[in-house]
Design a protein around this motif. Structure first.
Motif, PDB file in Angstrom:
ATOM      1  N   GLY A  87       0.812  -1.215   0.000  1.00 60.84           N
ATOM      2  CA  GLY A  87       0.000   0.000   0.000  1.00 60.84           C
ATOM      3  C   GLY A  87       0.840   1.258   0.000  1.00 60.84           C
ATOM      4  N   VAL A  88       1.853   1.298   0.864  1.00 58.28           N
ATOM      5  CA  VAL A  88       2.736   2.472   0.927  1.00 58.28           C
ATOM      6  C   VAL A  88       3.486   2.636  -0.390  1.00 58.28           C
ATOM      7  CG1 VAL A  88       4.741   3.483   2.068  1.00 58.28           C
ATOM      8  CG2 VAL A  88       2.987   2.361   3.429  1.00 58.28           C
ATOM      9  N   GLY A  89       3.984   1.537  -0.937  1.00 63.02           N
ATOM     10  CA  GLY A  89       4.742   1.617  -2.183  1.00 63.02           C
ATOM     11  C   GLY A  89       3.923   2.159  -3.340  1.00 63.02           C
ATOM     12  N   VAL A  90       2.668   1.709  -3.455  1.00 63.66           N
ATOM     13  CA  VAL A  90       1.787   2.199  -4.523  1.00 63.66           C
ATOM     14  C   VAL A  90       1.520   3.698  -4.347  1.00 63.66           C
ATOM     15  CG1 VAL A  90      -0.545   2.059  -5.473  1.00 63.66           C
ATOM     16  CG2 VAL A  90       0.717  -0.036  -4.969  1.00 63.66           C
ATOM     17  N   LEU A  91       1.261   4.118  -3.117  1.00 58.68           N
ATOM     18  CA  LEU A  91       1.012   5.541  -2.861  1.00 58.68           C
ATOM     19  C   LEU A  91       2.252   6.387  -3.167  1.00 58.68           C
ATOM     20  CD1 LEU A  91      -1.052   5.273   0.449  1.00 58.68           C
ATOM     21  CD2 LEU A  91      -1.894   6.080  -1.758  1.00 58.68           C
ATOM     22  N   TYR A  92       3.430   5.869  -2.845  1.00 64.98           N
ATOM     23  CA  TYR A  92       4.668   6.594  -3.159  1.00 64.98           C
ATOM     24  C   TYR A  92       4.816   6.790  -4.670  1.00 64.98           C
ATOM     25  CZ  TYR A  92       6.721   6.546   1.556  1.00 64.98           C
ATOM     26  OH  TYR A  92       7.001   6.769   2.882  1.00 64.98           O
ATOM     27  N   LEU A  93       4.519   5.737  -5.418  1.00 62.39           N
ATOM     28  CA  LEU A  93       4.631   5.851  -6.877  1.00 62.39           C
ATOM     29  C   LEU A  93       3.669   6.908  -7.416  1.00 62.39           C
ATOM     30  CD1 LEU A  93       4.978   2.121  -7.997  1.00 62.39           C
ATOM     31  CD2 LEU A  93       6.751   3.870  -7.992  1.00 62.39           C
ATOM     32  N   TRP A  94       2.452   6.929  -6.879  1.00 63.14           N
ATOM     33  CA  TRP A  94       1.478   7.938  -7.326  1.00 63.14           C
ATOM     34  C   TRP A  94       1.947   9.340  -6.959  1.00 63.14           C
ATOM     35  CZ3 TRP A  94      -1.576  11.509  -4.691  1.00 63.14           C
ATOM     36  CH2 TRP A  94      -2.518  12.176  -5.485  1.00 63.14           C
ATOM     37  N   LEU A  95       2.448   9.506  -5.742  1.00 63.55           N
ATOM     38  CA  LEU A  95       2.928  10.822  -5.299  1.00 63.55           C
ATOM     39  C   LEU A  95       4.050  11.328  -6.195  1.00 63.55           C
ATOM     40  CD1 LEU A  95       2.937  10.242  -1.438  1.00 63.55           C
ATOM     41  CD2 LEU A  95       1.681  12.063  -2.600  1.00 63.55           C
ATOM     42  N   VAL A  96       4.962  10.440  -6.548  1.00 59.67           N
ATOM     43  CA  VAL A  96       6.123  10.833  -7.363  1.00 59.67           C
ATOM     44  C   VAL A  96       5.703  11.180  -8.781  1.00 59.67           C
ATOM     45  CG1 VAL A  96       8.252   9.959  -8.404  1.00 59.67           C
ATOM     46  CG2 VAL A  96       7.802   9.573  -5.975  1.00 59.67           C
ATOM     47  N   GLU A  97       4.821  10.391  -9.342  1.00 61.38           N
ATOM     48  CA  GLU A  97       4.480  10.548 -10.755  1.00 61.38           C
ATOM     49  C   GLU A  97       3.509  11.689 -11.015  1.00 61.38           C
ATOM     50  OE1 GLU A  97       4.483  10.143 -14.774  1.00 61.38           O
ATOM     51  OE2 GLU A  97       5.840   9.227 -13.291  1.00 61.38           O
ATOM     52  N   PHE A  98       2.661  12.013 -10.056  1.00 64.52           N
ATOM     53  CA  PHE A  98       1.643  13.034 -10.311  1.00 64.52           C
ATOM     54  C   PHE A  98       1.857  14.316  -9.504  1.00 64.52           C
ATOM     55  CE2 PHE A  98      -0.275   9.048 -11.744  1.00 64.52           C
ATOM     56  CZ  PHE A  98      -0.675   9.417 -13.021  1.00 64.52           C
ATOM     57  N   PRO A  99       1.512  14.392  -8.223  1.00 62.78           N
ATOM     58  CA  PRO A  99       1.630  15.687  -7.541  1.00 62.78           C
ATOM     59  C   PRO A  99       3.059  16.202  -7.397  1.00 62.78           C
ATOM     60  CG  PRO A  99       1.017  13.973  -5.974  1.00 62.78           C
ATOM     61  CD  PRO A  99       0.906  13.372  -7.347  1.00 62.78           C
ATOM     62  N   LEU A 100       4.032  15.316  -7.162  1.00 66.37           N
ATOM     63  CA  LEU A 100       5.408  15.808  -7.025  1.00 66.37           C
ATOM     64  C   LEU A 100       5.937  16.303  -8.367  1.00 66.37           C
ATOM     65  CD1 LEU A 100       7.642  16.236  -4.968  1.00 66.37           C
ATOM     66  CD2 LEU A 100       8.542  13.974  -5.550  1.00 66.37           C
ATOM     67  N   GLN A 101       5.592  15.612  -9.430  1.00 67.99           N
ATOM     68  CA  GLN A 101       6.011  16.073 -10.759  1.00 67.99           C
ATOM     69  C   GLN A 101       5.372  17.420 -11.087  1.00 67.99           C
ATOM     70  OE1 GLN A 101       6.734  13.546 -14.480  1.00 67.99           O
ATOM     71  NE2 GLN A 101       4.641  14.241 -14.807  1.00 67.99           N
ATOM     72  N   ALA A 102       4.163  17.653 -10.575  1.00 72.85           N
ATOM     73  CA  ALA A 102       3.482  18.935 -10.776  1.00 72.85           C
ATOM     74  C   ALA A 102       3.957  19.999  -9.785  1.00 72.85           C
ATOM     75  CB  ALA A 102       1.973  18.742 -10.656  1.00 72.85           C
ATOM     76  N   ARG A 103       4.997  19.668  -9.020  1.00 75.16           N
ATOM     77  CA  ARG A 103       5.588  20.591  -8.043  1.00 75.16           C
ATOM     78  C   ARG A 103       4.587  21.040  -6.978  1.00 75.16           C
ATOM     79  NH1 ARG A 103       8.653  20.778 -12.438  1.00 75.16           N
ATOM     80  NH2 ARG A 103      10.864  21.339 -12.309  1.00 75.16           N
ATOM     81  N   GLU A 104       3.849  20.086  -6.474  1.00 71.71           N
ATOM     82  CA  GLU A 104       2.947  20.357  -5.356  1.00 71.71           C
ATOM     83  C   GLU A 104       3.682  19.992  -4.079  1.00 71.71           C
ATOM     84  OE1 GLU A 104      -0.904  18.593  -5.896  1.00 71.71           O
ATOM     85  OE2 GLU A 104      -0.875  18.974  -8.071  1.00 71.71           O
ATOM     86  N   ALA A 105       3.977  20.997  -3.259  1.00 73.03           N
ATOM     87  CA  ALA A 105       4.846  20.814  -2.101  1.00 73.03           C
ATOM     88  C   ALA A 105       4.271  19.854  -1.067  1.00 73.03           C
ATOM     89  CB  ALA A 105       5.140  22.165  -1.454  1.00 73.03           C
ATOM     90  N   ALA A 107       3.039  17.057  -1.538  1.00 70.55           N
ATOM     91  CA  ALA A 107       3.466  15.697  -1.867  1.00 70.55           C
ATOM     92  C   ALA A 107       4.856  15.427  -1.294  1.00 70.55           C
ATOM     93  CB  ALA A 107       3.460  15.495  -3.381  1.00 70.55           C
ATOM     94  N   TRP A 108       5.751  16.430  -1.373  1.00 68.16           N
ATOM     95  CA  TRP A 108       7.099  16.271  -0.813  1.00 68.16           C
ATOM     96  C   TRP A 108       7.022  16.073   0.697  1.00 68.16           C
ATOM     97  CZ3 TRP A 108      10.463  18.086   2.758  1.00 68.16           C
ATOM     98  CH2 TRP A 108      11.819  17.773   2.595  1.00 68.16           C
ATOM     99  N   TRP A 109       6.226  16.880   1.368  1.00 67.53           N
ATOM    100  CA  TRP A 109       6.112  16.768   2.815  1.00 67.53           C
ATOM    101  C   TRP A 109       5.432  15.464   3.230  1.00 67.53           C
ATOM    102  CZ3 TRP A 109       8.904  19.059   6.178  1.00 67.53           C
ATOM    103  CH2 TRP A 109       9.432  20.329   5.918  1.00 67.53           C
ATOM    104  N   THR A 110       4.505  14.977   2.410  1.00 68.54           N
ATOM    105  CA  THR A 110       3.884  13.681   2.694  1.00 68.54           C
ATOM    106  C   THR A 110       4.922  12.574   2.660  1.00 68.54           C
ATOM    107  OG1 THR A 110       1.739  14.362   1.796  1.00 68.54           O
ATOM    108  CG2 THR A 110       2.178  11.997   1.892  1.00 68.54           C
ATOM    109  N   LEU A 111       5.764  12.589   1.641  1.00 70.72           N
ATOM    110  CA  LEU A 111       6.825  11.594   1.547  1.00 70.72           C
ATOM    111  C   LEU A 111       7.789  11.702   2.726  1.00 70.72           C
ATOM    112  CD1 LEU A 111       7.536  11.898  -2.274  1.00 70.72           C
ATOM    113  CD2 LEU A 111       6.765   9.814  -1.119  1.00 70.72           C
ATOM    114  N   ALA A 112       8.130  12.934   3.095  1.00 72.77           N
ATOM    115  CA  ALA A 112       9.091  13.144   4.182  1.00 72.77           C
ATOM    116  C   ALA A 112       8.548  12.630   5.513  1.00 72.77           C
ATOM    117  CB  ALA A 112       9.446  14.620   4.286  1.00 72.77           C
ATOM    118  N   ILE A 113       7.317  13.002   5.845  1.00 78.26           N
ATOM    119  CA  ILE A 113       6.735  12.594   7.130  1.00 78.26           C
ATOM    120  C   ILE A 113       6.451  11.091   7.148  1.00 78.26           C
ATOM    121  CG2 ILE A 113       4.731  12.862   8.628  1.00 78.26           C
ATOM    122  CD1 ILE A 113       4.615  15.796   7.699  1.00 78.26           C
TER     123      ILE A 113
END
Length: 264
Positions: A87-105, A107-113
């Motif tokens: 579950g975490v791995g799938v969510l990480y892939l989505w975060l990286v490919e969509f909101p993080l690529q769109a420079r939505e901050a 998403a970065w903080w979600t990954l960090a926390i």
């Protein structure tokens, strides 16, 4: 080849790392692979070699006790931990490919926390005393890759916004609408995962069992110690890791649901 013929002067490693997102995506893929491996071990009822060395018996030998209930109980925790990793791995892939690529901050903080909680849960072994060497080795490999990915991707934003971006919803939500009710129920689900993970992790580091566990196993703690004094610490390791994974998954899910705009 001279520079005139090739304007791309990046080093090979720098090109692979890119803006850090490939490393974060690789972390997600690695978590999915680890989760699927946990599924395989649970389905085949096998312990890892270091588990056998620590416990002094194989899963097949332990299966001779209590009509294999102890092994079934342990595999339940392990396959659940594997599900949390997937579950975490799938969510990480989505975060990286969509909101993080769109420079939505957010998403970065979600990954960090989420990463702090997930990797930090490894330290729960201090509560039960069993150091899982394979878990430790995986952490030593994935953590530097994850941190480098975070450091590189932080440059996507110039000055990185504060974590308060996590408090801003993606947009206005009419909570009385069908969409609003659905979103609210998913947010409640994610919150319950966080709470459940915290409870499971705490139980794993302290009491290890709840009454229903011992009722299913039809044993007492003294009975388990008689089988092997190392059996309860091994079970505690599984429970604490499972709890940490569930909590990490809940945090990631909660942030994605609250901050992410609905999309296909």
């Amino acid at each position: 080849m001279t520079p005139e013929h090739n304007s791309d002067q990046r080093g090979f490693l720098a090109a692979l790392i890119g803006d850090g997102r490939p490393l974060l995506a690789l972390t997600g893929v690695s978590l999915i692979g680890s989760g699927l491996f946990a599924f395989f071990l649970a389905a085949t009822r096998h312990f890892l070699p270091h588990d056998v060395a620590y416990l002094g018996m194989t899963a097949q030998q332990l299966c001779e006790a209590q009509q294999c209930r102890i092994v079934h109980f342990m595999m339940h925790d392990r396959v659940s931990f594997g599900g949390a990793l997937v579950g975490v791995g799938v969510l990480y892939l989505w975060l990286v490919e969509f909101p993080l690529q769109a420079r939505e901050a957010w998403a970065w903080w979600t990954l960090a926390i989420s990463g702090c909680v997930g990797f930090g849960s490894f330290l729960m072994y201090l509560g039960y005393g069993y150091l899982d060497t394979w878990h430790g080795a995986a952490t030593l490999v994935l953590l530097p890759m994850f941190l480098l990915g975070l450091a590189k991707s932080a440059k996507l934003f110039g000055p990185l916004p504060s974590p308060r971006v996590l408090l801003r919803p993606a947009g206005p939500t009419v909570w009385k609408s069908i969409d609003g009710v659905g979103r609210a129920l998913l947010l409640i689900t994610a919150s319950c995962l966080i709470l459940g993970g915290l409870i499971i992790g705490t139980v794993g580091m302290t009491a290890v069992f709840v009454p229903q566990d011992l009722e299913y196993l039809e044993v007492t703690r003294a009975d388990l110690d008689a089988i092997s004094p190392r059996l309860i610490p091994l079970i505690a390791h599984d429970r604490a890791g499972f709890g940490g994974g569930v909590c990490c998954c809940g945090i990631t899910m909660l942030c994605c649901l609250y901050c992410g705009a609905p999309s296909r």
